[in-house]
Write an enzyme that holds these catalytic residues in place. Structure first.
Site, PDB file in Angstrom:
ATOM      1  N   LYS A   1      17.067  65.759  66.749  1.00 15.98           N
ATOM      2  CA  LYS A   1      18.373  65.427  67.352  1.00 15.98           C
ATOM      3  C   LYS A   1      19.509  66.186  66.674  1.00 15.98           C
ATOM      4  O   LYS A   1      20.355  66.756  67.346  1.00 15.98           O
ATOM      5  CB  LYS A   1      18.662  63.923  67.248  1.00 15.98           C
ATOM      6  CG  LYS A   1      17.776  63.049  68.084  1.00 15.98           C
ATOM      7  CD  LYS A   1      18.281  61.600  68.115  1.00 15.98           C
ATOM      8  CE  LYS A   1      18.365  60.948  66.750  1.00 15.98           C
ATOM      9  NZ  LYS A   1      17.077  60.794  66.067  1.00 15.98           N
TER      10      LYS A   1
ATOM     11  N   ARG B   1      21.949  52.857  68.772  1.00 20.50           N
ATOM     12  CA  ARG B   1      20.593  52.711  68.256  1.00 20.50           C
ATOM     13  C   ARG B   1      19.997  51.362  68.622  1.00 20.50           C
ATOM     14  O   ARG B   1      18.911  51.024  68.171  1.00 20.50           O
ATOM     15  CB  ARG B   1      20.599  52.865  66.747  1.00 20.50           C
ATOM     16  CG  ARG B   1      20.120  54.257  66.308  1.00 20.50           C
ATOM     17  CD  ARG B   1      20.154  54.283  64.806  1.00 20.50           C
ATOM     18  NE  ARG B   1      19.273  55.216  64.192  1.00 20.50           N
ATOM     19  CZ  ARG B   1      19.637  56.440  63.789  1.00 20.50           C
ATOM     20  NH1 ARG B   1      20.825  56.898  64.042  1.00 20.50           N
ATOM     21  NH2 ARG B   1      18.777  57.202  63.156  1.00 20.50           N
TER      22      ARG B   1
ATOM     23  N   ARG C   1      11.495  67.985  55.929  1.00 20.79           N
ATOM     24  CA  ARG C   1      12.926  68.278  56.134  1.00 20.79           C
ATOM     25  C   ARG C   1      13.679  68.337  54.802  1.00 20.79           C
ATOM     26  O   ARG C   1      13.491  67.510  53.933  1.00 20.79           O
ATOM     27  CB  ARG C   1      13.539  67.177  57.015  1.00 20.79           C
ATOM     28  CG  ARG C   1      15.046  67.337  57.170  1.00 20.79           C
ATOM     29  CD  ARG C   1      15.596  66.627  58.361  1.00 20.79           C
ATOM     30  NE  ARG C   1      15.409  65.192  58.347  1.00 20.79           N
ATOM     31  CZ  ARG C   1      15.664  64.400  59.398  1.00 20.79           C
ATOM     32  NH1 ARG C   1      16.077  64.925  60.539  1.00 20.79           N
ATOM     33  NH2 ARG C   1      15.476  63.104  59.314  1.00 20.79           N
TER      34      ARG C   1
ATOM     35  N   ARG D   1      16.345  63.839  51.779  1.00 20.77           N
ATOM     36  CA  ARG D   1      17.042  62.563  51.959  1.00 20.77           C
ATOM     37  C   ARG D   1      16.155  61.423  51.485  1.00 20.77           C
ATOM     38  O   ARG D   1      14.950  61.435  51.726  1.00 20.77           O
ATOM     39  CB  ARG D   1      17.376  62.365  53.452  1.00 20.77           C
ATOM     40  CG  ARG D   1      18.628  63.072  53.886  1.00 20.77           C
ATOM     41  CD  ARG D   1      18.768  63.122  55.408  1.00 20.77           C
ATOM     42  NE  ARG D   1      18.500  61.863  56.093  1.00 20.77           N
ATOM     43  CZ  ARG D   1      18.594  61.696  57.411  1.00 20.77           C
ATOM     44  NH1 ARG D   1      18.974  62.715  58.171  1.00 20.77           N
ATOM     45  NH2 ARG D   1      18.329  60.543  57.969  1.00 20.77           N
TER      46      ARG D   1
ATOM     47  N   ARG E   1      11.380  53.427  59.332  1.00 25.90           N
ATOM     48  CA  ARG E   1      12.313  53.989  60.316  1.00 25.90           C
ATOM     49  C   ARG E   1      11.635  54.084  61.690  1.00 25.90           C
ATOM     50  O   ARG E   1      12.274  53.857  62.718  1.00 25.90           O
ATOM     51  CB  ARG E   1      12.794  55.373  59.869  1.00 25.90           C
ATOM     52  CG  ARG E   1      13.763  55.276  58.700  1.00 25.90           C
ATOM     53  CD  ARG E   1      14.092  56.631  58.129  1.00 25.90           C
ATOM     54  NE  ARG E   1      14.866  57.459  59.019  1.00 25.90           N
ATOM     55  CZ  ARG E   1      14.925  58.791  58.940  1.00 25.90           C
ATOM     56  NH1 ARG E   1      14.230  59.429  58.020  1.00 25.90           N
ATOM     57  NH2 ARG E   1      15.665  59.462  59.781  1.00 25.90           N
TER      58      ARG E   1
HETATM   59  P1  AMP Z   1      20.308  59.623  61.091  1.00 24.98           P
HETATM   60  O1  AMP Z   1      20.969  60.677  60.289  1.00 24.98           O
HETATM   61  O2  AMP Z   1      20.802  59.552  62.520  1.00 24.98           O
HETATM   62  O3  AMP Z   1      18.794  59.674  61.004  1.00 24.98           O
HETATM   63  O4  AMP Z   1      20.742  58.209  60.448  1.00 24.98           O
HETATM   64  C1  AMP Z   1      20.392  57.885  59.118  1.00 24.98           C
HETATM   65  C2  AMP Z   1      20.550  56.389  58.886  1.00 24.98           C
HETATM   66  O5  AMP Z   1      21.922  56.006  59.093  1.00 24.98           O
HETATM   67  C3  AMP Z   1      19.748  55.492  59.805  1.00 24.98           C
HETATM   68  O6  AMP Z   1      18.395  55.334  59.398  1.00 24.98           O
HETATM   69  C4  AMP Z   1      20.542  54.187  59.685  1.00 24.98           C
HETATM   70  O7  AMP Z   1      20.293  53.536  58.438  1.00 24.98           O
HETATM   71  C5  AMP Z   1      21.974  54.705  59.643  1.00 24.98           C
HETATM   72  N1  AMP Z   1      22.510  54.813  61.024  1.00 24.98           N
HETATM   73  C6  AMP Z   1      22.840  55.953  61.706  1.00 24.98           C
HETATM   74  N2  AMP Z   1      23.301  55.670  62.928  1.00 24.98           N
HETATM   75  C7  AMP Z   1      23.259  54.308  63.044  1.00 24.98           C
HETATM   76  C8  AMP Z   1      23.562  53.402  64.080  1.00 24.98           C
HETATM   77  N3  AMP Z   1      24.005  53.824  65.292  1.00 24.98           N
HETATM   78  N4  AMP Z   1      23.420  52.074  63.837  1.00 24.98           N
HETATM   79  C9  AMP Z   1      23.001  51.629  62.636  1.00 24.98           C
HETATM   80  N5  AMP Z   1      22.647  52.435  61.626  1.00 24.98           N
HETATM   81  C10 AMP Z   1      22.774  53.769  61.822  1.00 24.98           C
END
Ligand code: AMP
Length: 217
Positions: free
Chosen positions: A13, A88, A127, A160, A171
């Site tokens: 994404k 999400r 990654r 990360r 996740r």
């Molecule tokens: P990402 O970089 O999109 O994989 O997001 C990393 C982490 O940020 C996720 O695993 C969640 O802990 C948090 N996060 C990102 N977007 C959201 C969201 N829309 N709602 C809740 N937590 C989020």
């Protein structure tokens, strides 16, 4: 163009969002990036988000929805936006619909990037992310020119915390329990476009643009 990218962790994404946002000349809004920027800046929001992110859990809706609402109220969105990582869950999708309705607008499309579980694990575990600019690389599929160093800004590449094996599993569970239902939600709204996110990065973005052009004039 008001667009959402949905897909499991590791579907690409973030990578596709950067390319599509540049193609359509719209801001890329990544909730994960906003949380990580807050963490780097040492804010209260960053500290709170970290306690959830490190476990692979979602940050509470109240916090996330408020943050997105603020972002969508900024005045750089005249051409639209590309949301990556939000919504999400179905509640966030409903809140987003209400935020846009208040502005007398709505989404144009929701693009789902789909891949299978085995591919997800391999993509996430390899990654590496730049501490400075957030660019992502992959130890095998897209290595940086110099190991551990970002090609774009020479920042340090790191893994990360939530990309480590023990967190990936959680996740994926969170994705299938909480996030996947938004796919049916958007299918029901007639907004969903799904593409297979396998192959070269450029092939996937061309596939995405072709699929989007079929529904967006
Ligand atoms: P990402 O970089 O999109 O994989 O997001 C990393 C982490 O940020 C996720 O695993 C969640 O802990 C948090 N996060 C990102 N977007 C959201 C969201 N829309 N709602 C809740 N937590 C989020």
């Amino acid at each position: 163009m008001r667009l959402i990218l949905v897909g499991p962790p590791g579907a690409g994404k973030g990578t596709q969002a950067v390319l599509l946002a540049s193609h359509y000349n719209i801001p890329h809004i990544s909730t994960g990036d906003i949380f990580r920027a807050n963490l780097k800046g040492g804010t209260e929001l960053g500290t709170l988000a970290k306690s959830y992110m490190d476990k692979g859990e979602l940050v509470p809706d109240t916090v996330t929805n408020e943050m997105v609402k603020d972002r969508l109220n900024q005045d750089d969105l005249a051409n639209g936006f590309l949301l990556d990582g939000f919504p999400r869950n179905v509640f966030q999708a409903e809140v987003l619909r209400a935020i846009l309705a208040e502005k007398h607008t709505s989404l144009d499309a929701v693009l789902e990037l789909s891949i299978d579980d085995q591919e997800i694990i391999s993509r996430i575990s390899g990654r590496r992310t730049c501490r400075n600019c957030g660019a992502t690389f992959h130890t095998v599929n897209a290595p940086s020119k110099v190991e551990g160093v970002c090609d774009n800004c020479q920042g340090e590449l790191y893994q990360r915390e939530d990309d480590k094996a023990e967190v990936i599993q959680r996740r994926l569970e969170v994705y299938s329990e909480q996030t996947k239902p938004i796919i049916a939600f958007y299918r029901g709204e007639g907004l969903l476009i799904s593409i297979m996110a396998l192959g070269e990065v450029s092939e996937i973005s061309q596939r995405s643009i072709a699929a989007l052009s079929a529904v967006i004039s």
